[in-house]
Write a protein that holds these residues in place. Structure first.
Motif, PDB file in Angstrom:
ATOM      1  N   ASP A 182      53.442  57.447  46.600  1.00 56.32           N
ATOM      2  CA  ASP A 182      54.817  58.731  46.397  1.00 56.32           C
ATOM      3  C   ASP A 182      55.410  58.696  45.627  1.00 56.32           C
ATOM      4  OD1 ASP A 182      53.396  59.954  48.726  1.00 56.32           O
ATOM      5  OD2 ASP A 182      55.047  58.418  50.938  1.00 56.32           O
TER       6      ASP A 182
ATOM      7  N   ARG B  59      44.758  64.717  49.033  1.00 53.71           N
ATOM      8  CA  ARG B  59      45.748  65.778  49.815  1.00 53.71           C
ATOM      9  C   ARG B  59      45.963  66.428  48.560  1.00 53.71           C
ATOM     10  NH1 ARG B  59      49.460  65.527  52.952  1.00 53.71           N
ATOM     11  NH2 ARG B  59      50.144  67.967  54.017  1.00 53.71           N
TER      12      ARG B  59
ATOM     13  N   PRO C 185      44.522  71.087  49.304  1.00 52.20           N
ATOM     14  CA  PRO C 185      46.019  71.987  49.119  1.00 52.20           C
ATOM     15  C   PRO C 185      45.800  72.057  50.444  1.00 52.20           C
ATOM     16  CG  PRO C 185      45.177  72.248  47.678  1.00 52.20           C
ATOM     17  CD  PRO C 185      43.953  71.482  47.873  1.00 52.20           C
TER      18      PRO C 185
ATOM     19  N   GLU D 170      53.708  66.831  52.146  1.00 46.15           N
ATOM     20  CA  GLU D 170      52.972  66.337  51.174  1.00 46.15           C
ATOM     21  C   GLU D 170      53.426  65.108  50.468  1.00 46.15           C
ATOM     22  OE1 GLU D 170      51.010  68.075  46.994  1.00 46.15           O
ATOM     23  OE2 GLU D 170      51.676  69.293  48.303  1.00 46.15           O
ATOM     24  N   HIS D 171      55.074  64.784  50.140  1.00 44.80           N
ATOM     25  CA  HIS D 171      55.300  63.782  49.616  1.00 44.80           C
ATOM     26  C   HIS D 171      55.931  62.224  50.445  1.00 44.80           C
ATOM     27  CE1 HIS D 171      58.552  65.600  52.047  1.00 44.80           C
ATOM     28  NE2 HIS D 171      59.528  64.239  51.992  1.00 44.80           N
TER      29      HIS D 171
ATOM     30  N   THR E 169      52.702  61.191  51.965  1.00 46.61           N
ATOM     31  CA  THR E 169      50.907  61.948  51.888  1.00 46.61           C
ATOM     32  C   THR E 169      50.689  60.247  51.955  1.00 46.61           C
ATOM     33  OG1 THR E 169      50.737  63.928  51.304  1.00 46.61           O
ATOM     34  CG2 THR E 169      49.021  62.381  51.553  1.00 46.61           C
TER      35      THR E 169
END
Length: 462
Positions: A68, A122, A126, A388-389, A391
């Motif tokens: 991350d 990811r 997206p 997303e940050h 994942t």
């Protein structure tokens, strides 16, 4: 990125992920040969057995944080270099000490790769719906690596040295590095504003806590719960994990943010991952002992006996994503829980004279189907609505549950088996107890979501 390129990239990522689990199992059946080659004691065998799994499971959370913070592709490449190089040196190990050291480094590389691969995934997909469909497939990938490693090691090491088994992770590492150079997508943004800090204290506490607890549980295989070899590491590990949770409530960039595991979808998904991984390990461990020690099957015949289980896993894994898309990840996971309870119920009737075709095979097939369903549904539930940050964090947590499943499951269920004076009756008790766990899991899931519409996990797959 074209659809064809996305499919190829996904296939390579899945191959790498399955190889991480394959690498755990590749020395299981040839362990007696390795022990003979290096004249190993029982304590050295235990150390060799855990040398890969302990750093792998212990460092996954920190590996997720690194993915991350520094982005998935970068950590994916670093992990592959460590994993591939240590696999090469392991294949040519001249001594037990070097082999154990290389297995340890393999585990470190794996802990970097697994969460980073999900972060890359990811970026590759997206769109939330596309990512959900990918996760439905991804869920069954790891267990395929486990059973393929188990079956392949039993078949191939009949004719070739166990050292050749390390050729698989070496080759896959090369393929992964080539894909990272030419196929896999670069990170979309270099914006560092949402990248978390490292939380070094949390990382140390989590890693040591998981490692000590896991070692204590693994030691139950050869020692009683009252032995210092068991309760010493267990107490130390639990104290470290409790300290980790306290620290995480006070630091700014927590390695495991408070509340991350409390999401209903995520908690059931992680429970499913843990139980399915425990099932895969238990059936491989116990039935291989039963077939070889009780029925006097050879390692080769034992490996062949698991082929229907492997084929069922693969076939169900191919069908599971469509089922998740139609019925929702939650319903597929519940169906997997119920099927697993039925499969364990059938195997709970095992005795000394149980026929393979009529007594063992039906339970094997049902459990193979249930594991694939659970993994597919649970993977989607574990990653629903994850930013997303985070994942990499989600990948680290999911893989940690997957790694702890066999450790916790075998410790508990083999302890149940040991209560019985007769070995096979103990196996039957362990199988029956496993079935009860899955019934409870199904009930918990139904109750937890009884008033919740099937929205989140279906929207991720629509």
């Amino acid at each position: 990125m074209t659809n064809d390129k996305s499919r190829v990239s996904f296939t390579i990522l899945a191959l790498v992920q399955s190889t991480l689990i394959f690498t755990i199992a590749l020395i299981m059946i040839p362990m007696p040969k390795i022990a003979n080659d290096f004249a190993l004691s029982s304590s050295q065998l235990l150390l060799l057995q855990v040398a890969y799994g302990l750093p792998f499971s212990g460092l996954l959370l920190f590996g997720g944080r690194l993915a991350d913070r520094y982005r998935g592709l970068r950590m994916f490449v670093i992990g592959l270099i460590v994993f591939g190089a240590s696999s090469l040196f392991a294949a040519f190990s001249p001594s037990f000490e070097i082999l154990v050291s290389m297995r340890f480094l393999q585990g470190i590389g794996g802990a970097l790769i697994a969460p980073a691969a999900m972060a890359v995934l990811r970026v590759l997909f997206p769109d939330p719906a596309a990512f959900g469909r990918a996760m439905a497939i991804w869920g069954g990938v790891s267990v395929l690596g486990s059973i393929v490693g188990f079956v392949a090691s039993g078949i191939l090491t009949t004719w070739i040295s166990w050292r050749w088994m390390f050729g698989v992770p070496i080759l896959v590492a090369i393929i992964g590095l080539a894909a990272a150079r030419w196929l896999l997508p670069a990170d979309r943004s270099e914006n560092t504003s949402n990248r978390p800090g490292l939380d070094p204290l949390g990382a140390i506490l989590a890693t040591l806590g998981i490692v000590f607890t896991s070692y204590g549980l693994i030691a139950v295989e050869d020692h009683s719960w009252t032995s210092a070899v068991v309760w010493g590491p267990l107490v130390a590990g639990l104290v470290l994990l409790a300290s980790f949770l306290l620290v995480e409530n006070k630091v700014r960039d927590a390695l495991l943010p408070p509340g991350f595991l409390l999401d209903r979808y995520r908690s059931i998904g992680l429970l499913g991952m843990l139980l399915a991984a425990a099932t895969s390990a238990l059936i491989q461990f116990v039935l291989s002992l039963y077939l070889q020690q009780i029925r006097n099957w050879s390692p080769f015949s034992t490996a062949i006996g698991f082929l229907p289980f492997a084929v069922t896993l693969i076939a169900t894994n191919l069908a599971a994503p469509a089922l998740v898309g139609r019925f929702g990840a939650r319903m597929v996971t519940i169906a997997g829980f119920i099927l697993a309870a039925v499969g364990w119920g059938l195997l709970a009737g095992i005795d000394h004279d149980t026929a393979y075709a009529s007594g063992l095979l039906p339970g094997q097939i049902i459990l193979g189907a249930s594991i694939s369903l659970i993994f597919s549904g649970a993977a989607v539930l574990s990653t629903v609505n994850v930013p997303e940050h985070q994942t990499g964090l989600a990948g680290g947590v999911m893989n940690t549950a997957m790694e702890l499943g066999p450790t916790v499951g075998l410790a508990i269920l083999m302890s149940v088996a040991s209560i019985q004076a007769e070995v096979v009756r103990g196996y039957a008790s362990a199988f029956g107890t496993a079935g009860v766990f899955f019934v409870v899991a199904a009930v918990i899931t139904i109750v937890l979501f009884r008033r919740s519409p099937v929205v989140a996990e279906k929207s991720a797959n629509s």
